[in-house]
Design a protein around this motif. Structure first.
Motif, mmCIF file in Angstrom:
data_model
loop_
_atom_site.group_PDB
_atom_site.id
_atom_site.type_symbol
_atom_site.label_atom_id
_atom_site.label_comp_id
_atom_site.label_asym_id
_atom_site.label_seq_id
_atom_site.Cartn_x
_atom_site.Cartn_y
_atom_site.Cartn_z
ATOM 1 N N VAL A 1 -11.966 -11.128 -2.924
ATOM 2 C CA VAL A 1 -12.292 -9.867 -3.017
ATOM 3 C C VAL A 1 -12.469 -9.336 -1.626
ATOM 4 O O VAL A 1 -12.788 -8.124 -1.462
ATOM 5 C CB VAL A 1 -13.893 -9.939 -3.472
ATOM 6 N N ARG A 2 -12.577 -10.014 -0.705
ATOM 7 C CA ARG A 2 -12.583 -9.411 0.741
ATOM 8 C C ARG A 2 -11.127 -9.219 1.420
ATOM 9 O O ARG A 2 -11.175 -8.648 2.456
ATOM 10 C CB ARG A 2 -13.612 -10.440 1.593
ATOM 11 N N GLY A 3 -10.194 -9.595 0.657
ATOM 12 C CA GLY A 3 -8.870 -9.847 1.307
ATOM 13 C C GLY A 3 -7.958 -8.483 1.028
ATOM 14 O O GLY A 3 -6.914 -8.559 1.525
ATOM 15 N N SER A 4 -8.244 -7.595 0.315
ATOM 16 C CA SER A 4 -7.215 -6.575 -0.321
ATOM 17 C C SER A 4 -7.021 -5.562 0.959
ATOM 18 O O SER A 4 -5.793 -5.065 0.882
ATOM 19 C CB SER A 4 -7.959 -5.721 -1.437
ATOM 20 N N ASN A 5 -7.836 -5.325 1.987
ATOM 21 C CA ASN A 5 -7.260 -4.715 2.882
ATOM 22 C C ASN A 5 -6.555 -5.356 4.106
ATOM 23 O O ASN A 5 -6.432 -5.004 5.092
ATOM 24 C CB ASN A 5 -8.358 -3.914 3.839
ATOM 25 N N GLY A 6 -6.260 -6.730 3.805
ATOM 26 C CA GLY A 6 -5.772 -7.615 4.700
ATOM 27 C C GLY A 6 -6.715 -8.371 5.379
ATOM 28 O O GLY A 6 -7.942 -8.177 5.404
#
Lengths: 593, 1158
Positions: free
Chosen positions: B319-324
């Motif tokens: 969930v925290r990874g979508s912006n890289g």
């Protein structure tokens, strides 16, 4: 080895799983600083919700005065009673030039503000049934319900007169329902029903001066009926109100002797105040709960700055000329010439104000050169706007006495001062003139004249006139000498003698004088137009006159009021776009926009 | 030295090399000390008189008289032959020559006064005469590199470099080649070619396939990576001296876009592979595994940075990874001698010269004004000499001699602005407001790092002081920070350690958006207004006046915030423990987080100079609060290699909690404006206070397996299940899987014959990422609240009080679910021509489904804040390409060019439900931005200007257009009907660039180094909203652009500048139109550095390993067509690229700096 392995696996699992066990509670976090609908199902809860709904009857949520329901823009500007004149705020220009586009920001603001308030009233109606009767006896519940319906009716009426074709939103319309209500159904019957319920159920007197009572509801009912041309239905209601009506505080409806008492914080909520927005300052809200709508119209008298946005037009001022013989208005010839003014005259140059006969209500409405501006001093050129562009008259109504500074004012937004003078949606003078209007249309011309004379008699009474300063010193108070040549006469049988057309014109003109710049004229014209083009003719004549004045009024240079379009406003484009159902909007744009 | 998974590896490696050393006879020479041998050997004079004694005896005599010591091998050299020696005051060297030269014995003198005697008994032929070679090995930054293996190619003969990086190798054949190697560094082969001294600089082997880099929750050999991971060249990033690692990262990694403004301490907008969200686009930044803010970290402390760009790499962060994800590893202690380094620079930031905002001077102003208002009369008799304002009146003009401006009338009443009698002398040449608020600004930065330890315990301690000042007066950012990183080994299998970073920041802040900042006011202020009135002390602008507009004196805006402070104290870090067990397993637990305490104070002076609100009270507000973040991560690692199989696995759980509270209070009307008097309780009116709070949590389980077969076929699988307290109970958990594959083509047998190809790997990945940053904690709940401004009402009609009212504050939505990013990535890594050229290229497609955004609701639903819902889809596609080209010219000049380029093509795929769009980017002329299906995010929307109307006939012949006139804009009739209406609005610009690029250039020549960095952005458009102020003349006098001198008129019909109007117009500036939109492409030479490292011979005597000085220039030039100050304009993700007076990020800066290690 195997034992060791087991131990390790157990330890590992414990470490990995431990947080998981604690997890269900761990993930429940309720919001901070708010309460749920269930918690509000108490007497205090719904009472406070109702107060929250009242706070939006002026259509101003927070700090946004453009859509204000006192209609300084939608009526005063748009009917050329007042003018911004300048084009420095293009968005205001469009109101005067009658070129409002559906994307206009302020049009959207008013729409949003009204529906915001309507849903607050609906919140009361939705949550009220959940309050146990033990906590809230049925009688009290009905009062709350009726007040909520009154507010809902009031705001829908604002919408209906502004746009005509609007969705009616009751308490069944919520986020989780099909909230896309079309604007093609007639909304007036539902507004009448709201007011009818309020009229039938509200008590005549209330604990708080600001609450709607049954007479306020009846008054609105009559207003709504009249707006639909239902004069005969409105007339008995108005007669009843005139005869028996009382304010929420229990005072019998009556004109106050001093006209200005309607525009002064310390004397408002008087016997003439049928229903008003209660404005307040110094309540901890940094002036946000003050009279924001009239903020921009204040004269440029320090510490009021950045105002002067609402200048009074020459035509409006001219309308207050009276016949030197009879003291009656001059509805046909008032605009033939402008009264003496200080256009182009330096601040220091000597000036002699107009010496012809005038209705004293002029100087209670307009600030003009060398006439006392309340206790601020003689009106100066520099307190007004840029003359070249906007003319020389400032709006005096809704301005405050210097003595009230800080008591009834508060610094606003770091750039000006705001006051707490109420805006009366309906005051008793309005009721009397409406009764007169109905009498003219369906009843007795004599009775109509009687009502008009009641209003004129108050104007004729020197007690309410503007007087000169004692020793020319504003701080010392006033003499008994009128500040100008005031002369008001009563009608004396002219209505009956000259017939309905004369009476109609007289009543309409009287409304223009008595209620000048109080947010009514645009909608009065709309009512009187009724498809005839009357409104366009009236306003185009005013525009034509304003163009002949020494002021340039850039906003008016190309202004044309178009019949069949400008009587109502365009439905906000963004709302149309947000109301798509099956690729088509449930909101239909008003004609010719 | 590159990232090494466990420092144990390093120790092991060293040990192995030691073993090798035993083969040589030079073990004794390894840890040499500092005296210069040559100097000593020249200086020391001896007198010897020995006859018939052995050489050995002579040498013993020398040893007894000097510090020299001789080393030789008995069996290889015969020192028993007898000699006669009579010398008076001869240097040791002379003596040795006499002793040895004719006997075929070679010798050399080392720095530490060892004299080595050649083992070779026979004299080789002269041409083949073996030599003694010494030199020094450094890393690319000039730091001495101990432990480097130096071997004569094809032999086992060699040495390793000492603690100061020096090495000594005797008996080297003249035609030999020396091989220098070190873990993590590129091996170098250098022919001796007759030299006796060879200094070597080892380059970090950034692409070394054995190199281990930090990836999600662990490390991975570069060789095994299958996802899109950009490895940042930290060395080149450090050449940008800024207090913010984010700003330094601009242009350093493909796929990473960073837009910064120039205000000291300001945060930057950063997005990876295009905008993937309508809200927060910032990637997850993990510093040593803990979420941190890169804005506040000094580049000096960073060891490595990896950017995880695709799902294959990032979906382990769910969930925290979508912006890289940006994974930062800070420097850690290394076993060995303590090393101390000091890095410092001082810089001066230079404002632009001249009149960068192109504002009209007073004379030009009067000219343009008279065109706009021919009859207004301000300048009818020329430019007046004075402006004054007497009590109760607005300001007026006056000429010299007018009694109204007699200085004796001047009065300033601090108590009541209404009594003021203010007189200002008109600035005849015109005030250049930009120059009034910009001055050269000095900044400095000092960093001391101490690092060392033993095999069992290692430490790194560093302190940093940053004092950054902006060219805009009164803008500053001071940071004091300290870092302590330690690691301890307990026994063989347990390691514990911690990272702690503490910093304190003091800055005054600069509001970069909106129209009230000082830069916007430079455009709003007319040039004839002087900075100060005739008192010389009070700011000018003469309040309450139409003749001076409604601007704020820009100098006052900046000067009077001198006491405003934003302070914060942060501690961020973690403690960890790792235990190895059962051979293949490691269990790790880490508890960390951050806590920030903040405090700010702001005082608003009584704005006596201000047209609007000159009589306002002064006001003080103070705010204090804390933000807390805790993370507890438990991971179990499995690692095994058997046969051709290599397996890495991990399982983990993570618990995260964010919470915080803040309280603020304000009052007005202070008797004194003296800062020491200003306590809240001294304010006498408008008492206001409030507080806020938040709390949200995550709980996650995750796992990953990486498998490689025969180092050729790679597979990575990861899955994460996240739970978030922000979603309703039914939508609380989301699962984010990914799979990635890699094929090491160059390892295949059929590729073995391809000599020029050193490496080729093809890889691809597919997976899902999540995002929840744009949803508030209470989104699932409908809630009611009260607010003085919004819901209190004076129901009792008191005039001076109001009663509490409730209203619905938020509408809840239980159906809102995760924002999901579905990412496909295909790429290859290639190295050719002996690794002289390396290229990585990737194509990606990032589809964001269920974007979280506030639901656009029609007004009929009410005024409660709409819930965040999954509103629509965005798609980004593009290429990331990066390369490295290495070369050498001659022996001394080496260079590296590393370009990278990022393209992205952004498109809103759908906004379902209602309108299919939503507008944002609010300005005085309405919304400028429309996010709509089929168009890029944040597109500009309005009327399209197709030219200027040339004549009334032209107006008449065109579709009906409100307020149209000659010289005004002719709008494109998009819908083809008879009039220009809102239906004719269209998309008029796109702030998203077609591509951005960075080029790093590094050159080295002897002790000189040179580097340059270019950053550019192509195809982005910018709304220059400043034009709204200075192209628009109204009754209020605003600043006016010089451009209007050349405005369209009947006499100047070819001009493209619209006619000067005395008012706003639908047909000119009062609606969003394409005239405001400009090409914002730019190329900036961000940095040029020239450094010089002092040669060893000068450093040795003062015990210094490295001393380098450098000079640097930033922003030496910029190429752009943009008419404003800087086309690099940040904003928020759903609306950016609108210049409201942006603090430019292209001021020139000149820097001198030093790097010192001892």
């Amino acid at each position: 080895m195997k034992k060791k392995l087991n131990k390790t696996i157990i330890a590992t699992c414990l470490i990995l799983v431990f947080p998981f066990i604690a997890c269900d509670d761990y993930m429940e976090v309720s919001p901070y600083g708010s309460v749920s609908e269930e918690t509000l199902a108490t007497k205090a809860g719904v009472t406070n919700l109702l107060t929250g709904a009242y706070s939006l009857i002026d259509g101003v949520n927070g700090s946004f005065f453009w859509g204000d329901n006192s209609n300084w823009l939608f009526s005063d500007m748009a009917s050329h009673e007042a003018t911004r004149g300048s084009t420095s705020n293009a968005n205001i220009t469009f109101f005067e030039a009658h070129t409002i586009l559906p994307t206009h920001e302020y049009v959207e603001k008013k729409w949003d503000g009204c529906y915001d308030g309507i849903q607050r009233a609906n919140d009361v109606l939705r949550i009220l049934p959940k309050v146990s009767e033990k906590e809230l006896p049925a009688g009290e519940a009905t009062q709350i319900k009726a007040e909520a319906m009154f507010i809902r009716g009031l705001l829908h009426y604002e919408l209906a007169k502004t746009w005509k074709n609007v969705p009616y939103i009751d308490e069944t319309v919520i986020y989780n329902s099909d909230y896309l209500v079309p604007n093609t159904d007639r909304v007036y019957p539902k507004i009448e029903a709201d007011f009818q319920f309020a009229a039938d159920n509200l008590a005549a007197t209330k604990s708080d001066a600001g609450r709607a009572n049954s007479w306020a509801a009846k008054s609105f009912l009559a207003v709504v009926q009249m707006q639909q041309g239902k004069y005969s239905e409105a007339l008995p209601l108005l007669t009843d109100i005139v005869t028996n009506g009382v304010t929420a505080s229990g005072d019998k409806y009556a004109l106050v002797p001093n006209y200005w008492d309607n525009f002064k914080a310390s004397t408002e909520n008087n016997s003439e105040s049928v229903f008003a927005v209660q404005y307040t300052v110094n309540d901890g809200a940094s002036g946000i709960n003050g009279n924001q709508g009239r903020l921009l119209g204040q004269p440029v008298v320090p510490p009021c700055a950045g105002g002067g946005s609402s200048t009074v037009s020459f035509s409006t001022v001219n309308a207050f000329k009276t016949d030197p013989g009879t003291g009656l208005p001059l509805p046909d010839t008032y605009n033939d010439s402008d009264i003496t003014n200080d256009m182009g005259l330096a601040e220091s140059a000597p000036f002699t104000p107009y010496t012809g006969t005038l209705d004293p209500r002029l100087d209670l409405t307009v600030g003009r050169r060398d006439i006392p501006l309340l206790d601020w001093g003689l009106m100066r050129r520099s307190w007004g706007p840029n003359q070249l562009e906007r003319g020389c008259y400032v709006l005096k109504k809704f301005f405050f006495y210097k003595a009230d500074l800080d008591v009834n004012t508060e610094s606003f937004g770091g750039w000006t001062t705001i006051n707490n003078i109420n805006y009366c949606f309906i005051r008793f003078a309005d009721i009397l003139l409406r009764a007169a209007e109905c009498e003219v249309e369906t009843g007795s011309l004599a009775k109509a004249e009687q009502y008009v004379n009641m209003v004129r008699a108050r104007a004729a009474d020197p007690v309410g006139w503007v007087k000169t300063y004692l020793d020319n010193d504003p701080s010392r108070g006033f003499t008994d000498t009128p500040a100008a040549n005031y002369f008001v006469g009563l009608y004396n049988g002219q209505f009956t003698a000259n017939g309905q057309a004369y009476a109609r014109k007289a009543v309409r003109f009287e409304r223009r004088l008595e209620l000048a710049c109080e947010g009514h004229r645009f909608f009065d014209l709309q009512r009187w137009d009724n498809g005839t083009g009357y409104m366009a003719d009236e306003l185009n004549a005013v525009i034509a006159h304003e163009r002949t004045t020494p002021a340039t009024f850039p906003a008016l240079q190309n202004a044309v009021f178009t019949k069949g379009r400008n009587e109502i406003y365009p439905i906000p484009q963004a709302q149309i776009d947000l109301s798509m159902k099956d690729e088509e909007s449930v909101l239909v744009q008003n004609p010719n926009y | 030295m590159k990232k090494i998974d466990e420092s144990g590896d390093l120790i092991k490696g060293l040990r192995k090399m030691m073993l090798m050393m035993k083969l040589t006879t030079f073990l004794l020479l390894v840890f040499v000390m500092h005296l210069s041998a040559s100097v000593y050997s020249q200086r020391t004079k001896l007198s010897i008189d020995m006859r018939g004694q052995s050489i050995k005896e002579v040498l013993q005599t020398i040893e007894s008289q000097t510090d020299f010591r001789f080393i030789y091998e008995n069996e290889k050299v015969n020192l028993d032959s007898k000699v006669n020696l009579q010398v008076e005051q001869k240097s040791v060297e002379d003596i040795l020559k006499m002793l040895f030269v004719d006997r075929g014995i070679q010798y050399s003198i080392t720095r530490n006064n060892l004299i080595l005697i050649n083992p070779s008994g026979e004299l080789p032929a002269m041409v083949q005469q073996p030599k003694t070679i010494n030199g020094k090995v450094t890393d690319s930054s000039g730091i001495p590199l101990p432990g480097v293996t130096v071997v004569i190619q094809g032999t086992t003969q060699g040495t390793i470099s000492g603690a100061d990086g020096s090495y000594f190798l005797a008996n080297v054949p003249a035609d030999a080649t020396l091989v220098f190697s070190f873990v993590g560094m590129r091996t170098q082969e250098i022919p001796v070619a007759g030299k006796t001294s060879i200094n070597v600089m080892m380059d970090e082997e950034t692409i070394g396939l054995e190199e281990v880099v930090a990836v999600g929750y662990g490390t991975q050999r570069k060789k095994d990576i299958t996802g899109a991971v950009a490895i940042v060249d930290v060395q080149s990033m450090k050449s940008i001296p800024t207090g913010s690692a984010i700003k330094a990262l601009q242009g350093q990694a493909s796929g990473v876009n960073i837009i910064s403004n120039g205000a000291p301490g300001s945060s930057s907008q950063i997005f990876i592979r295009g905008i993937g969200s309508f809200g927060d686009t910032r990637p997850l930044v993990l510093v040593d595994g803990v979420e941190s803010n890169l804005d506040n970290i000094n580049s000096n402390e960073i060891e490595s940075i990896q950017v995880l760009k695709d799902a294959g790499a990032a979906s382990i962060y769910g969930v925290r990874g979508s912006n890289g994800v940006i994974i930062v590893t800070t420097k850690r202690g290394k076993a060995g001698t303590m090393s101390v380094s000091y890095d410092a620079y001082a810089s001066v930031q230079m404002p632009f010269g001249g009149n960068p905002l192109n504002m009209a001077n007073t004379e030009e102003y009067a000219k343009i004004w008279s065109v706009a208002f021919p009859s207004e009369g301000s300048f009818a008799n020329g430019v007046p000499d004075y402006m004054y304002r007497s009590p109760g009146s607005p300001a007026q003009w006056a000429f010299s001699g007018d009694p109204a401006v007699d200085p004796s009338k001047y009065n300033f009443d601090d108590g009541d602005a209404n009594n003021n009698y203010i007189i200002s002398k008109v600035s005849k040449p015109g005030t250049n407001w930009y120059q009034e608020i910009f001055d050269p600004a000095l900044s400095q930065n000092h960093n001391v790092t101490v690092n060392g330890g033993t095999e069992k315990s290692r430490y790194l301690f560093s302190v940093n002081y940053l004092d950054e000042n902006g060219a805009l007066i009164k803008t500053f950012n001071k940071r004091y920070s300290a870092r302590v990183n330690t690691d301890f080994n307990i026994g063989k299998n347990i390691r514990i350690g911690e990272n702690a970073y503490l910093y304190y920041i003091n800055r005054n802040g600069y509001s970069n958006s909106g129209e009230y900042n000082a830069i916007t006011n430079c455009v709003r202020a007319p040039s004839y207004v002087p900075v100060y009135d005739i008192s010389g002390m009070k700011y000018s602008a003469t309040f309450n006046s139409p003749i001076v507009g409604n601007f704020k004196n820009p100098v006052a805006v900046q000067e009077l915030q001198k006491n405003n402070r934003n302070l914060s104290w942060t501690m961020v870090g973690n403690v960890y423990a790792e235990i190895d067990f059962l051979k293949h397993f490691t269990l790790r637990t880490s508890y960390g987080g951050s806590i920030t305490g903040s405090y700010s104070v702001g005082f608003g002076f009584k704005p006596y100079w201000d047209t609007e609100g000159f009589a306002s009270n002064n006001s003080l507000s103070e705010t204090s609060g804390y933000d807390k973040y805790q993370i507890w991560t438990n991971t179990l690692y499995y690692k095994n290699i058997f046969g051709k199989h290599r397996i890495n696995g991990l399982l983990g759980s993570e618990t995260i909690k964010y919470d915080g509270r803040s309280v603020t209070g304000s009052r007005q009307d202070y008797y004194s404006q003296d800062f020491n008097y200003l306590l809240l309780q001294n304010g006498s009116s408008t008492i206001d206070n409030s507080s806020s709070a938040y709390d949200n949590r995550l709980f996650s389980l995750f796992g990953r397996i990486d498998y490689s077969f025969n180092d050729k076929y790679l597979l990575g699988v990861s899955v994460r299940r996240d739970g978030s307290s922000k979603f309703g109970p039914n939508k609380r958990y989301g699962i984010f899987p990914s799979v990635s594959l890699g094929w090491q083509v160059s390892e295949e047998a059929f590729m073995k014959g391809v000599d020029w190809l050193d490496n080729l790997k093809i890889r691809g990945s597919y997976g899902v990422l999540g995002n929840q940053s744009n949803i508030s904690t209470g989104n699932a709940f409908s809630s009611f609240t009260s607010n003085m401004d919004n819901s209190y009402y004076d129901i009792a009609g008191t005039n001076n009080s109001s009663q509490i009212g409730f209203y619905q504050g938020t509408i809840g939505n239980l159906d809102t679910s995760w924002e999901k990013d579905i990412v496909t990535n295909i790429g290859f890594d290639m190295a050719i021509l002996g690794r002289k050229i390396e290229i990585s290229a990737e194509y990606y497609k990032k589809s964001i489904e269920g974007l979280l955004f506030s639901e656009p609701l029609p007004a009929v639903v009410g005024g409660a804040a709409a819930p965040t819902i999954n509103i629509g889809d965005i798609q980004n596609t593009g290429f990331d390409i990066s390369g490295i080209f290495r070369g050498k010219i001659g022996n001394e000049l080496s260079f590296t060019i590393s370009p990278n380029i990022t393209t992205y093509n952004n498109k809103v795929v759908s906004i379902p439900g209602t309108a299919g769009y939503f507008d944002t980017g609010s300005t005085r002329i309405g919304n400028l931005v429309r996010n709509q299906q089929g168009h890029p995010v944040s597109s500009f929307f309005g009327y399209d200007v197709i030219g200027l109307f040339q004549s009334p006939d032209d107006v008449a012949a065109s579709p009906t257009q409100s307020q149209a006139g000659p010289g005004q804009f002719k709008y494109r009739n998009v819908d083809g009907d008879e009039e220009i209406s809102p239906d004719d609005r269209t998309f008029i610009g796109n702030p998203n660039p077609d591509f951005t690029y960075g080029i790093n250039l590094a050159l080295k020549y002897g002790n000189l180094d040179f580097s340059a960095m270019i950053y550019g952005s192509q195809g982005n458009e910018v709304v220059n909203f400043l034009k709204w102020y200075n192209y628009y003349t109204s009754w209020y006098h605003n600043g006016i652009s010089r451009d209007l001198l050349n405005a369209w008129s009947a006499e100047n019909p070819t001009s493209t500048i619209p006619a000067v109007l005395g008012s706003t117009s639908f047909s000119e500036n009062s609606v969003p139109n394409s005239w405001y939109v400009e090409d914002g492409s730019f190329l900036k030479l961000r940095s040029v550095v020239i450094g010089y490292s002092l040669p060893d011979r000068l450093l040795q005597p003062i015990a210094v390993q490295k001393l380098r000085f450098y000079v640097q220039a930033e922003n030496l030039f910029q190429i752009t067509n943009y008419s404003g100050l800087d086309p690099e304009v940040p904003g928020s993700s759903s609306n950016f690229g609108i210049d409201f007076g942006n603090y430019p990020n292209n001021h020139r800066k000149f820097i001198v700096g030093v790097n010192l290690t001892f």
